[in-house]
Design a protein around this motif. Structure first.
Motif, PDB file in Angstrom:
ATOM      1  N   VAL A  82       0.845  -1.187   0.000  1.00  0.00           N
ATOM      2  CA  VAL A  82       0.000   0.000   0.000  1.00  0.00           C
ATOM      3  C   VAL A  82       0.886   1.245   0.000  1.00  0.00           C
ATOM      4  N   LEU A  83       0.531   2.226  -0.834  1.00  0.00           N
ATOM      5  CA  LEU A  83       1.239   3.505  -0.908  1.00  0.00           C
ATOM      6  C   LEU A  83       0.455   4.537  -0.119  1.00  0.00           C
ATOM      7  N   LEU A  84       1.081   5.128   0.904  1.00  0.00           N
ATOM      8  CA  LEU A  84       0.415   6.058   1.808  1.00  0.00           C
ATOM      9  C   LEU A  84       1.212   7.342   1.979  1.00  0.00           C
ATOM     10  N   THR A  85       0.495   8.423   2.326  1.00  0.00           N
ATOM     11  CA  THR A  85       1.119   9.674   2.794  1.00  0.00           C
ATOM     12  C   THR A  85       0.640   9.894   4.229  1.00  0.00           C
ATOM     13  N   PRO A  86       1.131   9.123   5.191  1.00  0.00           N
ATOM     14  CA  PRO A  86       0.536   9.099   6.532  1.00  0.00           C
ATOM     15  C   PRO A  86       0.736  10.368   7.346  1.00  0.00           C
ATOM     16  N   GLU A 140       5.839   4.417   2.270  1.00  0.00           N
ATOM     17  CA  GLU A 140       5.534   5.658   2.998  1.00  0.00           C
ATOM     18  C   GLU A 140       6.144   6.860   2.286  1.00  0.00           C
ATOM     19  N   ASP A 141       5.294   7.664   1.681  1.00  0.00           N
ATOM     20  CA  ASP A 141       5.732   8.878   0.994  1.00  0.00           C
ATOM     21  C   ASP A 141       5.695  10.036   1.992  1.00  0.00           C
ATOM     22  N   ASP A 142       6.864  10.440   2.482  1.00  0.00           N
ATOM     23  CA  ASP A 142       6.972  11.511   3.477  1.00  0.00           C
ATOM     24  C   ASP A 142       7.401  12.791   2.761  1.00  0.00           C
ATOM     25  N   TYR A 143       6.553  13.258   1.838  1.00  0.00           N
ATOM     26  CA  TYR A 143       6.943  14.280   0.876  1.00  0.00           C
ATOM     27  C   TYR A 143       7.162  15.665   1.484  1.00  0.00           C
ATOM     28  N   ASP A 144       6.496  15.986   2.614  1.00  0.00           N
ATOM     29  CA  ASP A 144       6.683  17.316   3.209  1.00  0.00           C
ATOM     30  C   ASP A 144       6.723  17.231   4.733  1.00  0.00           C
ATOM     31  N   GLY A 145       7.341  16.179   5.259  1.00  0.00           N
ATOM     32  CA  GLY A 145       7.341  15.932   6.696  1.00  0.00           C
ATOM     33  C   GLY A 145       7.975  17.030   7.524  1.00  0.00           C
ATOM     34  N   GLU A 146       8.821  17.869   6.900  1.00  0.00           N
ATOM     35  CA  GLU A 146       9.480  18.934   7.659  1.00  0.00           C
ATOM     36  C   GLU A 146       8.556  20.110   7.958  1.00  0.00           C
ATOM     37  N   LYS A 199      10.509  19.441  -2.152  1.00  0.00           N
ATOM     38  CA  LYS A 199       9.708  20.436  -1.440  1.00  0.00           C
ATOM     39  C   LYS A 199      10.575  21.313  -0.543  1.00  0.00           C
ATOM     40  N   SER A 200      11.605  20.745   0.059  1.00  0.00           N
ATOM     41  CA  SER A 200      12.415  21.504   1.004  1.00  0.00           C
ATOM     42  C   SER A 200      13.426  22.421   0.325  1.00  0.00           C
ATOM     43  N   ILE A 201      13.918  22.025  -0.856  1.00  0.00           N
ATOM     44  CA  ILE A 201      14.873  22.883  -1.577  1.00  0.00           C
ATOM     45  C   ILE A 201      14.334  23.214  -2.966  1.00  0.00           C
ATOM     46  N   ALA A 202      14.381  22.254  -3.901  1.00  0.00           N
ATOM     47  CA  ALA A 202      13.859  22.490  -5.251  1.00  0.00           C
ATOM     48  C   ALA A 202      13.834  21.172  -6.009  1.00  0.00           C
ATOM     49  N   ARG A 217      16.714  16.993  -8.397  1.00  0.00           N
ATOM     50  CA  ARG A 217      16.504  15.580  -8.692  1.00  0.00           C
ATOM     51  C   ARG A 217      17.187  14.704  -7.653  1.00  0.00           C
ATOM     52  N   LEU A 218      16.937  14.996  -6.383  1.00  0.00           N
ATOM     53  CA  LEU A 218      17.513  14.233  -5.285  1.00  0.00           C
ATOM     54  C   LEU A 218      16.417  13.744  -4.357  1.00  0.00           C
ATOM     55  N   ALA A 219      16.387  12.443  -4.139  1.00  0.00           N
ATOM     56  CA  ALA A 219      15.449  11.844  -3.200  1.00  0.00           C
ATOM     57  C   ALA A 219      16.121  10.619  -2.598  1.00  0.00           C
ATOM     58  N   TRP A 220      15.445   9.994  -1.655  1.00  0.00           N
ATOM     59  CA  TRP A 220      16.051   8.854  -0.975  1.00  0.00           C
ATOM     60  C   TRP A 220      14.990   7.877  -0.522  1.00  0.00           C
TER      61      TRP A 220
END
Length: 475
Positions: free
Chosen positions: A251-255, A286-292, A319-322, A326-329
């Motif tokens: 399951v893909l979630l944005t919890p 778990e897509d933590d796209y804007d957790g900050e 979201k945090s820089i730009a 093209r950087l993710a983890w």
């Protein structure tokens, strides 16, 4: 009586201004100058990025008061046609797109050029931390070993993975051994890699939230995954329905902050989805796209920290820089690492040079400072948005928690299409909640009409004008 007409041509050097030909009609000079400049931008005669003459220089050339030019520039900045930055002068805004054919009328499909972009998925890219990033680049390249300029580890630059391990543990409560962190060129890339790795483990069905970005659903479909939807309400995704969906293995979630509705997955549902994963052997993506970006209290911790063996954690610098970085983890359970390595490729597919810079940017503390600054600015804007809605729109409310870069404005039933049309007429870009709905989700459950408003998308100078325009279209 014939209206007075003034035709003025100003010539300045291309590097510091623009050759203008302005016709000012009527006795009201400020309105005439404002209309003339707006028309020049709208028609494309003044292209985005063009630097205008200084207010004093233009006032001298036109033979009018400098205050008149200043008021005109200020009005157009607030409307979003112009931008102003210290040391860069006044320029035509990048978002001020000209009409292809100014003579078109409504029956031939013309659209008013967009004055304010509040649509989801973009940010004010002027906030990119140019100076700290450049300083980090100089330090990183000066200290980099010669081996850094080779093909690289397929899982990513080791120093960045160690730095991310410390950061994610401190800020998001993630259990992240550096050896289980994989660097990708954005969330799309990471999701595609994980989908291929899951297929290698005979997982071919990934449940998705009933509201979300269609492009993510498309990535999974491209990898030949089935994607049944989970309904979404004010407690997040209805993960209890996983038990009843046939063949669901992941399951893909944005919890932490459901996209786009803005609600966090409730405590009961966090426990329920973890229980489901343990009981069924399923995987949580778990897509933590804007957790900050949480404004009312400490951010909700990541699910991954509660059960690292059943969660793949995704984070990103978009979201945090730009997004241009093209950087993710990803933080990947150990048993999936070999399949992820195979799916990602045998050399690093992400720029090692950008990874070097980002490592130094984080280690120096510049990343933390940058995020804190943006968090303060976005919190202020969200507060101003809520205040404006409460003052002017009794039938509209801001839904979701105080987090992220966008807010959902619930509308009276049956009004979403009409409000979106009004926004288009005013040159205002906003999203309708309907565009994020999974095709199989009932349009009436649980929301039927709402706007998705991105309050991070415009510059500080354009924000007041964007807010006024938004208020003017609400029922």
């Amino acid at each position: 009586m014939t209206k007075p007409q003034t035709t003025v041509r100003t010539e300045v050097l291309p590097r510091v201004g623009v050759d203008l030909h302005l016709e000012l009609h009527g006795p009201r000079l400020r309105e005439g100058l404002t209309d003339a400049l707006r028309a020049a931008v709208r028609s494309g005669r003044l292209v985005p990025g063009t630097r205008l003459p200084a207010s004093r220089a233009l006032a001298d050339d036109l033979g009018i008061a400098r205050s008149t030019v200043t008021e005109c520039y200020t009005a157009l900045i607030e409307e979003g046609w112009l931008t102003a930055r210290h040391g860069s002068g006044t320029r035509v805004a990048e978002r001020a797109k000209p009409l292809r054919n100014p003579a078109q009328n409504g029956r031939t499909g013309s659209r008013r050029p967009s004055a304010h972009g509040l649509g989801p998925g973009v940010a004010d890219y002027a906030e990119f931390p140019r100076a700290p990033w450049l300083a980090a680049a100089r330090r990183a390249f000066a200290a980099a070993p010669h081996t850094a300029f080779g093909y690289g580890d397929p899982l990513g630059w080791w120093e960045l993975r160690k730095t991310l391990s410390d950061y994610l543990s401190r800020v998001r409560g993630v259990y992240a051994d550096p050896g289980q962190i994989v660097i990708t060129s954005g969330f799309h890339h990471g999701l595609s890699v994980i989908a291929r790795a899951l297929k290698a483990h005979a997982i071919d069905t990934v449940a998705v939230e009933g509201y979300g970005l269609d492009i993510y659903r498309a990535v999974l479909r491209d990898e030949e995954m089935n994607i049944p939807p989970l309904r979404v309400d004010e407690n997040g995704a209805r993960v209890q329905d996983l038990t009843y969906l046939a063949g669901v293995n992941a399951v893909l979630l944005t919890p932490a902050h459901q996209f786009p509705t803005g609600f966090a997955l409730s405590t009961d549902r966090r426990s329920a989805v973890l229980d489901w994963a343990r009981r069924s052997g399923g995987m949580i993506l778990e897509d933590d796209y804007d957790g900050e970006f949480r404004y009312d209290r400490k951010p909700v911790g990541a699910l991954q920290g509660l059960d690292p063996d059943h969660v793949v954690y995704f984070g990103t610098a978009s979201k945090s820089i730009a997004p241009a970085l093209r950087l993710a983890w990803m933080v990947v359970p150990e048993y999936l690492l070999s399949a992820v390595t195979e799916a990602k490729g045998r050399v690093d597919t992400v720029s090692v040079l950008d990874q070097l810079i980002f490592t130094e940017f984080m280690k120096s503390g510049a990343f933390d400072r940058h995020v804190r600054g943006r968090r303060q600015n976005y919190r202020r804007r969200r507060d101003e948005l809520i205040e404006a809605i409460e003052e002017s729109a009794s039938n509209v409310r801001v839904a979701g928690m105080a987090a992220g870069l966008q807010a959902v404005l619930t509308l009276p039933k049956g009004t979403e299409a009409r409000v979106l049309q009004a926004a288009a007429r005013q040159g205002l870009i906003v999203g309708g909640l309907g565009e994020f709905r999974h095709p199989s989700v009932d349009v009436h459950q649980p929301w039927s009409d709402a706007l998705v408003v991105n309050f991070s998308a415009v510059s500080d100078s354009a924000w007041p004008g964007a807010l006024r325009t938004l208020r003017s279209i609400l029922p």
